[in-house]
Design a protein around this motif. Structure first.
Motif, PDB file in Angstrom:
ATOM      1  N   ARG A   3       2.459   1.321  -9.447  1.00 15.03           N
ATOM      2  CA  ARG A   3       1.971   3.037  -9.397  1.00 15.03           C
ATOM      3  C   ARG A   3       0.572   2.813  -8.941  1.00 15.03           C
ATOM      4  O   ARG A   3      -0.334   1.889  -9.030  1.00 15.03           O
ATOM      5  CB  ARG A   3       1.831   3.347 -10.689  1.00 15.03           C
ATOM      6  N   PRO A   4       0.121   4.041  -8.085  1.00 20.14           N
ATOM      7  CA  PRO A   4      -1.192   4.052  -7.600  1.00 20.14           C
ATOM      8  C   PRO A   4      -2.283   4.117  -8.553  1.00 20.14           C
ATOM      9  O   PRO A   4      -2.040   4.863  -9.721  1.00 20.14           O
ATOM     10  CB  PRO A   4      -1.254   5.331  -6.774  1.00 20.14           C
ATOM     11  N   ARG A   5      -3.546   3.476  -8.394  1.00 19.27           N
ATOM     12  CA  ARG A   5      -4.448   3.822  -9.430  1.00 19.27           C
ATOM     13  C   ARG A   5      -5.273   4.886  -9.500  1.00 19.27           C
ATOM     14  O   ARG A   5      -5.344   5.718  -8.556  1.00 19.27           O
ATOM     15  CB  ARG A   5      -5.635   2.471  -9.375  1.00 19.27           C
ATOM     16  N   LEU A   6      -5.397   5.480 -10.891  1.00 24.25           N
ATOM     17  CA  LEU A   6      -6.266   6.589 -10.943  1.00 24.25           C
ATOM     18  C   LEU A   6      -7.832   6.157 -10.531  1.00 24.25           C
ATOM     19  O   LEU A   6      -8.111   5.186 -11.247  1.00 24.25           O
ATOM     20  CB  LEU A   6      -6.003   7.407 -12.223  1.00 24.25           C
ATOM     21  N   GLY A  92     -16.224  -0.880  -8.030  1.00 22.74           N
ATOM     22  CA  GLY A  92     -15.194  -0.089  -9.103  1.00 22.74           C
ATOM     23  C   GLY A  92     -14.718   0.807  -8.520  1.00 22.74           C
ATOM     24  O   GLY A  92     -14.961   1.576  -7.258  1.00 22.74           O
ATOM     25  N   PHE A  93     -13.556   1.406  -8.864  1.00 23.25           N
ATOM     26  CA  PHE A  93     -12.717   2.319  -8.245  1.00 23.25           C
ATOM     27  C   PHE A  93     -13.064   3.752  -9.221  1.00 23.25           C
ATOM     28  O   PHE A  93     -12.290   3.845 -10.229  1.00 23.25           O
ATOM     29  CB  PHE A  93     -11.251   2.013  -8.268  1.00 23.25           C
ATOM     30  N   CYS A  94     -14.135   4.321  -8.722  1.00 25.17           N
ATOM     31  CA  CYS A  94     -14.468   5.291  -9.429  1.00 25.17           C
ATOM     32  C   CYS A  94     -15.224   6.345  -8.691  1.00 25.17           C
ATOM     33  O   CYS A  94     -15.534   6.206  -7.766  1.00 25.17           O
ATOM     34  CB  CYS A  94     -15.261   5.125 -10.848  1.00 25.17           C
TER      35      CYS A  94
END
Length: 98
Positions: A3-6, A92-94
């Motif tokens: 699933r793609p990351r949020l 980070g992914f943010c």
């Protein structure tokens, strides 16, 4: 297919993003890198004392994901303190919000 990351929502950008033990030269130091989303998770849970569910909603992620972020950040912080490493906050992914 995973699933793609949020994208994680981070509402605090630290002014200081590098910490090092006193009395040790920079070139002798190993680093422990904490992402901005891990930093935000520790800030919300440990500094502000929010429940995981509430903190997860603030970051726009699920509670299990929030839990994994907190555990990962705490492990990196403990590693840095116990082994005398510098702590660097970056990546980070943010996305940052107010």
């Amino acid at each position: 297919m995973p699933r793609p990351r949020l994208c994680r929502r981070v509402s605090f950008h630290p002014d200081i993003t590098y910490f090092k033990p006193a009395g040790i030269r920079m070139k002798q130091l190993e680093e422990s890198t904490i992402s901005f989303d891990e930093f935000e998770a520790v800030r919300l849970k440990d500094l502000l004392g929010l429940e995981q569910e509430e903190a997860a909603k603030k970051m726009n992620i699920s509670q299990p994901t929030f839990h994994r972020l907190v555990l990962s950040a705490r492990k990196k912080i403990a590693d840095a303190i116990v082994n005398g490493k510098a702590i660097k906050i970056e990546g980070g992914f943010c996305k940052f919000s107010k």
